[in-house]
Design a protein around this motif. Sequence first.
Motif, PDB file in Angstrom:
ATOM      1  N   UNK A   1      37.210  36.777  39.305  1.00 12.86           N
ATOM      2  CA  UNK A   1      36.932  35.888  40.366  1.00 12.86           C
ATOM      3  C   UNK A   1      36.781  36.368  41.589  1.00 12.86           C
ATOM      4  N   UNK A   2      36.105  35.761  42.475  1.00 13.13           N
ATOM      5  CA  UNK A   2      35.786  36.053  44.027  1.00 13.13           C
ATOM      6  C   UNK A   2      35.729  35.077  44.887  1.00 13.13           C
ATOM      7  N   UNK A   3      36.409  34.964  46.087  1.00 16.58           N
ATOM      8  CA  UNK A   3      36.366  34.140  46.903  1.00 16.58           C
ATOM      9  C   UNK A   3      35.686  34.293  48.338  1.00 16.58           C
TER      10      UNK A   3
ATOM     11  N   UNK B   1      47.844  32.502  45.102  1.00 14.69           N
ATOM     12  CA  UNK B   1      47.600  31.055  44.940  1.00 14.69           C
ATOM     13  C   UNK B   1      46.569  30.960  43.640  1.00 14.69           C
ATOM     14  N   UNK B   2      45.463  31.596  43.944  1.00 14.56           N
ATOM     15  CA  UNK B   2      44.200  31.378  43.011  1.00 14.56           C
ATOM     16  C   UNK B   2      44.849  32.170  41.535  1.00 14.56           C
TER      17      UNK B   2
ATOM     18  N   UNK C   1      46.431  40.501  40.363  1.00 15.21           N
ATOM     19  CA  UNK C   1      46.281  40.493  41.956  1.00 15.21           C
ATOM     20  C   UNK C   1      46.801  42.126  42.353  1.00 15.21           C
ATOM     21  N   UNK C   2      45.994  42.645  43.422  1.00 14.78           N
ATOM     22  CA  UNK C   2      46.480  43.941  43.972  1.00 14.78           C
ATOM     23  C   UNK C   2      46.095  43.951  45.292  1.00 14.78           C
ATOM     24  N   UNK C   3      46.829  45.051  45.746  1.00 10.10           N
ATOM     25  CA  UNK C   3      46.605  45.531  47.319  1.00 10.10           C
ATOM     26  C   UNK C   3      45.034  46.125  47.392  1.00 10.10           C
ATOM     27  N   UNK C   4      44.346  45.893  48.255  1.00  9.53           N
ATOM     28  CA  UNK C   4      43.195  46.652  48.514  1.00  9.53           C
ATOM     29  C   UNK C   4      43.290  48.103  48.811  1.00  9.53           C
TER      30      UNK C   4
ATOM     31  N   UNK D   1      39.947  38.423  43.227  1.00  5.73           N
ATOM     32  CA  UNK D   1      39.482  38.900  44.560  1.00  5.73           C
ATOM     33  C   UNK D   1      39.369  37.926  45.569  1.00  5.73           C
ATOM     34  N   UNK D   2      39.972  38.206  46.699  1.00  4.92           N
ATOM     35  CA  UNK D   2      39.963  37.130  47.818  1.00  4.92           C
ATOM     36  C   UNK D   2      38.712  37.451  49.068  1.00  4.92           C
ATOM     37  N   UNK D   3      39.135  36.580  49.945  1.00  3.73           N
ATOM     38  CA  UNK D   3      38.169  36.570  51.157  1.00  3.73           C
ATOM     39  C   UNK D   3      38.518  37.638  52.289  1.00  3.73           C
ATOM     40  N   UNK D   4      37.819  37.480  53.384  1.00  2.00           N
ATOM     41  CA  UNK D   4      37.981  38.464  54.487  1.00  2.00           C
ATOM     42  C   UNK D   4      39.292  38.583  54.831  1.00  2.00           C
ATOM     43  N   UNK D   5      40.262  37.814  54.606  1.00  2.00           N
ATOM     44  CA  UNK D   5      41.716  37.743  54.869  1.00  2.00           C
ATOM     45  C   UNK D   5      42.562  38.462  53.947  1.00  2.00           C
ATOM     46  N   UNK D   6      41.876  38.894  52.891  1.00  2.00           N
ATOM     47  CA  UNK D   6      42.737  39.451  51.751  1.00  2.00           C
ATOM     48  C   UNK D   6      42.724  40.944  51.944  1.00  2.00           C
TER      49      UNK D   6
END
Length: 520
Positions: free
Chosen positions: A306-308, A247-248, A261-264, A234-239
Amino acid sequence: LPGDWVGWAYLDEGGDLPLRLRLTAGPEGLAARFDELVARRYDLPVQHLAWDGATLRLERTRPGGGSIRLEGTLRGHAIRGRLDWLGHAADFELLRSPHLLARIPPERWEGIPGTYRLGPGRSLVLTSRFWGELLVTDLATGRHGTLFPLDTDLFFLGAALYAPAPAAARLRFHRDEEGEVTAVEWQEGEGEPITGERIPFVEEEVSFESDGVRLAGTLLRPAGSAPLPAAAVLGGSDWTEREGTRRDASILASFGMATLIYDKRGFGESGGEAVVSFHQTARDAAAAAAWLAGRPDVLPGQVGLTGRSRSGWTAPLAASLAPQAAFLVLFVPPAVSPAAQETTRRLHLLADRGFSPDQRELAAEMLAAAWRFAATGEGWQEYAELRRRAASAGLPEEEVLEPAAADDPEWQWTRLNMAYDPLPVLEDLRTPLLALFGERDRNVVVAENLPRMRAALERGGHPDFELRVVPGADHGLRMVLEDGDVPPHRRVGFGPAGWPDVAAWLAARLDLWGSPADAP
């Protein structure tokens, strides 16, 4: 002056770009050729050039109109001054390269990006800028720099992010009979070369369901048939779409994991509404973990998340909803509400840009009123007046102020999530947890968040957690070893940090590369 000069320009109105200039001495005097790297245009003529022994002036007029003008003074091995780039003014610095650079189209390097394993504890990640230049990141040290080409497969690395001198290392890439890049030879200074094999990845386009909605993604994994541990990333506010977490995911895959990885929801190829609560985002992440756990190529009992940044709120909630979650890795996770975190971030932004204490106090009052209106639907007039005063005081519209109209659709996300309290979820959490914080993070400040997270986990009796601070790292967990008056292109480090901690922590709990000793 003759030689190659490499550097960076910082535009007055914001933004920045790389510069590259070749100066030659001939029978008719000094001549120059210019590279417009961001346009992928190279070896372009400079029509006007003047040099008086201290100051260099040159101008390149584009055939289609517009011009690039540069005026700088030579001091030592640097030329510094002012640049007019097609009507945009900038400060610039050019540094003398110790080697002449090969002018090779970046398309020739497309097979190089990837991850190379130099041995236990050492991996290199190669990526490319949008204009084609290559970046290398040493995951063991956080060192991050541009590769300057000497030949198609031979490069040198400077001591900083975009500084060609002093040269610090050479990299030579090796290819097989089909021309595929298979390995890199890394030589630091006069030391012995180290050869690292490229880790081949397999990608599979996949989809899974969450609450009746199909979410689309990509599964990355090292080539091979053996079952592996797995993580939903999972990514941050720009994900919004999957590329925001690639990258992660790629780095985790280089440890010997399958990564999803997936599209929200509501973005890219995924269905559903885009603006949802943290609880819905967490249910989607829990569904991703459940989907991974059901795959035959994933090791039973070794699936996690994982989360950023922003996902520091949703990933723990997802872990609490996913009984199969065996681990949780969080990067710069907030332990305060989004309202508190956003207020801190915006006030620090104003302080860093030189706004006065009175202006920052006004911003704090305005934001507090905005969060109250979002939570209760009351107090619009108070907020509107504070916003008017903040705008009159020159506070940045897009970066600090909330919407000007009560019915603006942007309020919807704020109403759903800005008051979220992460502490009850942390108190109930039992999933093994590693959380990394950046010592120099101006968004998720260590002193405000780490003690709160630790206290919540201890209150709940969490059996297995580690909270670590990465020295010298910012909110992106980029290692910033030099800052202050040092411009970014000459900073040492400035690459992603903390990955050795992640690799060691995961290796103690999962079957990475067959045994913990083999983990990169």
